[in-house]
Scaffold this motif. Structure first.
Motif, PDB file in Angstrom:
ATOM      1  N   MET A 103       0.706  -1.132   0.060  1.00 12.39           N
ATOM      2  CA  MET A 103       0.072   0.025  -0.037  1.00 12.39           C
ATOM      3  C   MET A 103       0.909   1.147   0.034  1.00 12.39           C
ATOM      4  SD  MET A 103      -2.989   0.995   2.708  1.00 12.39           S
ATOM      5  CE  MET A 103      -3.721  -0.474   2.582  1.00 12.39           C
ATOM      6  N   SER A 104       0.468   2.113  -0.986  1.00 10.60           N
ATOM      7  CA  SER A 104       1.379   3.165  -1.012  1.00 10.60           C
ATOM      8  C   SER A 104       1.219   4.324   0.163  1.00 10.60           C
ATOM      9  CB  SER A 104       1.231   4.059  -2.303  1.00 10.60           C
ATOM     10  OG  SER A 104       0.012   4.642  -2.215  1.00 10.60           O
ATOM     11  N   ALA A 105       1.901   5.123   0.440  1.00 11.83           N
ATOM     12  CA  ALA A 105       1.807   6.160   1.399  1.00 11.83           C
ATOM     13  C   ALA A 105       0.728   7.136   1.240  1.00 11.83           C
ATOM     14  CB  ALA A 105       3.082   7.025   1.664  1.00 11.83           C
ATOM     15  N   ALA A 106       0.343   7.502  -0.253  1.00 12.40           N
ATOM     16  CA  ALA A 106      -0.673   8.300  -0.535  1.00 12.40           C
ATOM     17  C   ALA A 106      -1.906   7.627  -0.249  1.00 12.40           C
ATOM     18  CB  ALA A 106      -0.584   8.657  -2.112  1.00 12.40           C
ATOM     19  N   VAL A 107      -2.099   6.443  -0.471  1.00 15.15           N
ATOM     20  CA  VAL A 107      -3.387   5.491  -0.266  1.00 15.15           C
ATOM     21  C   VAL A 107      -3.438   5.451   1.070  1.00 15.15           C
ATOM     22  CG1 VAL A 107      -4.557   3.318  -0.602  1.00 15.15           C
ATOM     23  CG2 VAL A 107      -3.389   4.189  -2.562  1.00 15.15           C
ATOM     24  N   SER A 108      -2.491   5.168   1.979  1.00 15.88           N
ATOM     25  CA  SER A 108      -2.606   5.055   3.321  1.00 15.88           C
ATOM     26  C   SER A 108      -2.970   6.331   3.952  1.00 15.88           C
ATOM     27  CB  SER A 108      -1.224   4.816   4.081  1.00 15.88           C
ATOM     28  OG  SER A 108      -1.113   4.693   5.217  1.00 15.88           O
ATOM     29  N   ARG A 109      -2.421   7.504   3.554  1.00 18.18           N
ATOM     30  CA  ARG A 109      -3.063   8.780   4.317  1.00 18.18           C
ATOM     31  C   ARG A 109      -4.376   9.052   3.778  1.00 18.18           C
ATOM     32  NH1 ARG A 109       0.315  12.313   6.161  1.00 18.18           N
ATOM     33  NH2 ARG A 109      -0.672  14.117   5.622  1.00 18.18           N
ATOM     34  N   ASN A 110      -4.781   8.780   2.493  1.00 19.88           N
ATOM     35  CA  ASN A 110      -6.220   8.765   2.299  1.00 19.88           C
ATOM     36  C   ASN A 110      -7.004   8.077   2.982  1.00 19.88           C
ATOM     37  OD1 ASN A 110      -8.053  10.176   0.287  1.00 19.88           O
ATOM     38  ND2 ASN A 110      -8.568   8.046  -0.189  1.00 19.88           N
ATOM     39  N   ASP A 111      -6.700   6.831   3.293  1.00 20.60           N
ATOM     40  CA  ASP A 111      -7.545   5.920   4.197  1.00 20.60           C
ATOM     41  C   ASP A 111      -7.676   6.460   5.529  1.00 20.60           C
ATOM     42  OD1 ASP A 111      -7.794   3.915   2.054  1.00 20.60           O
ATOM     43  OD2 ASP A 111      -6.277   2.643   2.679  1.00 20.60           O
ATOM     44  N   GLU A 112      -6.522   6.897   6.211  1.00 22.44           N
ATOM     45  CA  GLU A 112      -6.426   7.400   7.411  1.00 22.44           C
ATOM     46  C   GLU A 112      -7.411   8.882   7.442  1.00 22.44           C
ATOM     47  OE1 GLU A 112      -5.264   6.854  10.365  1.00 22.44           O
ATOM     48  OE2 GLU A 112      -4.647   5.082   9.831  1.00 22.44           O
ATOM     49  N   PHE A 113      -7.397   9.468   6.363  1.00 20.49           N
ATOM     50  CA  PHE A 113      -8.540  10.743   6.176  1.00 20.49           C
ATOM     51  C   PHE A 113      -9.835  10.185   6.268  1.00 20.49           C
ATOM     52  CE2 PHE A 113     -11.008  13.125   3.284  1.00 20.49           C
ATOM     53  CZ  PHE A 113     -11.222  14.252   4.057  1.00 20.49           C
ATOM     54  N   LEU A 114     -10.013   9.157   5.470  1.00 19.63           N
ATOM     55  CA  LEU A 114     -11.458   8.675   5.247  1.00 19.63           C
ATOM     56  C   LEU A 114     -12.045   8.012   6.664  1.00 19.63           C
ATOM     57  CD1 LEU A 114     -11.308   7.534   1.769  1.00 19.63           C
ATOM     58  CD2 LEU A 114     -12.576   9.507   2.451  1.00 19.63           C
ATOM     59  N   PHE A 115     -11.115   7.365   7.338  1.00 20.38           N
ATOM     60  CA  PHE A 115     -11.454   6.736   8.581  1.00 20.38           C
ATOM     61  C   PHE A 115     -11.917   7.785   9.570  1.00 20.38           C
ATOM     62  CE2 PHE A 115     -10.149   5.606  12.988  1.00 20.38           C
ATOM     63  CZ  PHE A 115     -11.052   4.630  13.082  1.00 20.38           C
ATOM     64  N   HIS A 116     -11.106   9.031   9.885  1.00 19.27           N
ATOM     65  CA  HIS A 116     -11.356   9.854  10.799  1.00 19.27           C
ATOM     66  C   HIS A 116     -12.430  10.669  10.657  1.00 19.27           C
ATOM     67  CE1 HIS A 116      -8.141   8.912  13.404  1.00 19.27           C
ATOM     68  NE2 HIS A 116      -7.231   8.910  12.382  1.00 19.27           N
ATOM     69  N   LEU A 117     -12.657  11.013   9.207  1.00 16.77           N
ATOM     70  CA  LEU A 117     -13.717  11.918   8.668  1.00 16.77           C
ATOM     71  C   LEU A 117     -15.080  11.049   8.940  1.00 16.77           C
ATOM     72  CD1 LEU A 117     -15.127  14.172   6.933  1.00 16.77           C
ATOM     73  CD2 LEU A 117     -14.502  12.843   4.819  1.00 16.77           C
ATOM     74  N   HIS A 118     -15.208   9.984   8.624  1.00 12.98           N
ATOM     75  CA  HIS A 118     -16.501   9.100   8.772  1.00 12.98           C
ATOM     76  C   HIS A 118     -16.487   8.934  10.263  1.00 12.98           C
ATOM     77  CE1 HIS A 118     -17.324   8.171   4.582  1.00 12.98           C
ATOM     78  NE2 HIS A 118     -16.083   8.110   4.333  1.00 12.98           N
ATOM     79  N   ARG A 119     -15.591   8.882  10.886  1.00 16.23           N
ATOM     80  CA  ARG A 119     -15.725   8.615  12.451  1.00 16.23           C
ATOM     81  C   ARG A 119     -16.534   9.873  13.073  1.00 16.23           C
ATOM     82  NH1 ARG A 119     -13.403   5.001  16.652  1.00 16.23           N
ATOM     83  NH2 ARG A 119     -13.160   6.172  18.374  1.00 16.23           N
ATOM     84  N   GLY A 120     -15.492  10.969  12.557  1.00 17.76           N
ATOM     85  CA  GLY A 120     -16.215  12.513  13.276  1.00 17.76           C
ATOM     86  C   GLY A 120     -17.574  12.672  12.738  1.00 17.76           C
ATOM     87  N   SER A 121     -18.030  12.188  11.465  1.00 19.03           N
ATOM     88  CA  SER A 121     -19.457  12.450  11.091  1.00 19.03           C
ATOM     89  C   SER A 121     -20.336  11.436  11.960  1.00 19.03           C
ATOM     90  CB  SER A 121     -19.612  11.942   9.682  1.00 19.03           C
ATOM     91  OG  SER A 121     -18.833  12.907   8.789  1.00 19.03           O
ATOM     92  N   ALA A 122     -19.755  10.404  12.372  1.00 20.09           N
ATOM     93  CA  ALA A 122     -20.730   9.444  13.095  1.00 20.09           C
ATOM     94  C   ALA A 122     -20.813   9.891  14.589  1.00 20.09           C
ATOM     95  CB  ALA A 122     -19.894   7.967  13.291  1.00 20.09           C
ATOM     96  N   PHE A 123     -19.676  10.643  15.190  1.00 16.80           N
ATOM     97  CA  PHE A 123     -19.910  11.092  16.128  1.00 16.80           C
ATOM     98  C   PHE A 123     -20.819  12.384  16.264  1.00 16.80           C
ATOM     99  CE2 PHE A 123     -15.531   9.509  17.662  1.00 16.80           C
ATOM    100  CZ  PHE A 123     -16.255   8.647  18.896  1.00 16.80           C
ATOM    101  N   LEU A 124     -20.886  13.287  15.405  1.00 13.82           N
ATOM    102  CA  LEU A 124     -21.604  14.434  15.210  1.00 13.82           C
ATOM    103  C   LEU A 124     -22.976  13.854  15.175  1.00 13.82           C
ATOM    104  CD1 LEU A 124     -21.505  17.432  15.237  1.00 13.82           C
ATOM    105  CD2 LEU A 124     -21.116  17.233  12.655  1.00 13.82           C
ATOM    106  N   MET A 125     -23.327  12.903  14.174  1.00 10.71           N
ATOM    107  CA  MET A 125     -24.761  12.399  14.084  1.00 10.71           C
ATOM    108  C   MET A 125     -25.334  11.888  15.524  1.00 10.71           C
ATOM    109  SD  MET A 125     -24.681  10.826  10.252  1.00 10.71           S
ATOM    110  CE  MET A 125     -26.251  10.158  10.343  1.00 10.71           C
ATOM    111  N   ALA A 126     -24.321  11.376  16.163  1.00 11.26           N
ATOM    112  CA  ALA A 126     -24.865  10.786  17.474  1.00 11.26           C
ATOM    113  C   ALA A 126     -24.913  11.812  18.480  1.00 11.26           C
ATOM    114  CB  ALA A 126     -23.733   9.724  18.142  1.00 11.26           C
ATOM    115  N   GLY A 127     -24.532  13.164  18.207  1.00 12.34           N
ATOM    116  CA  GLY A 127     -24.656  14.265  19.376  1.00 12.34           C
ATOM    117  C   GLY A 127     -23.488  14.466  19.915  1.00 12.34           C
TER     118      GLY A 127
END
Length: 96
Positions: free
Chosen positions: A1-25
């Protein structure tokens, strides 16, 4: 896995997790995760908008406004839409 893909995966992981927290209040959890997401892609306007909304909900109004102003600068005004038939734009400026 390249560094760019890894960084993008990390970004998406935290983005989706943050969105889930926000939706849960859980704005504090959302703040932490969205800040992590933006560490990987600091110019992502959608993530910045979510984080600005979190800051607003936490009462950190100056920081929220600062981020929203940056987003408008990144978008180059593309967000503006005409209001009504007379040509008044969302900024309050009239077209000739």
């Amino acid at each position: 896995m390249s560094a760019a893909v890894s960084r993008n995966d990390e970004f998406l992981f935290h983005l989706h997790r943050g969105s889930a927290f926000l939706m849960a209040g859980d704005v504090h959890g959302a703040k932490v995760e969205l800040e992590h997401a933006l560490a990987f892609q600091p110019q992502d306007a959608k993530s910045q908008d979510l984080l600005a909304g979190v800051y607003f909900r936490l009462g950190l109004y100056p920081r929220a406004i600062e981020i929203w102003e940056e987003i408008v600068g990144i978008a180059g005004g593309a967000w503006q839409k005409p209001l009504g038939k007379r040509g008044k734009w969302a900024t309050g400026e009239w077209l000739s």
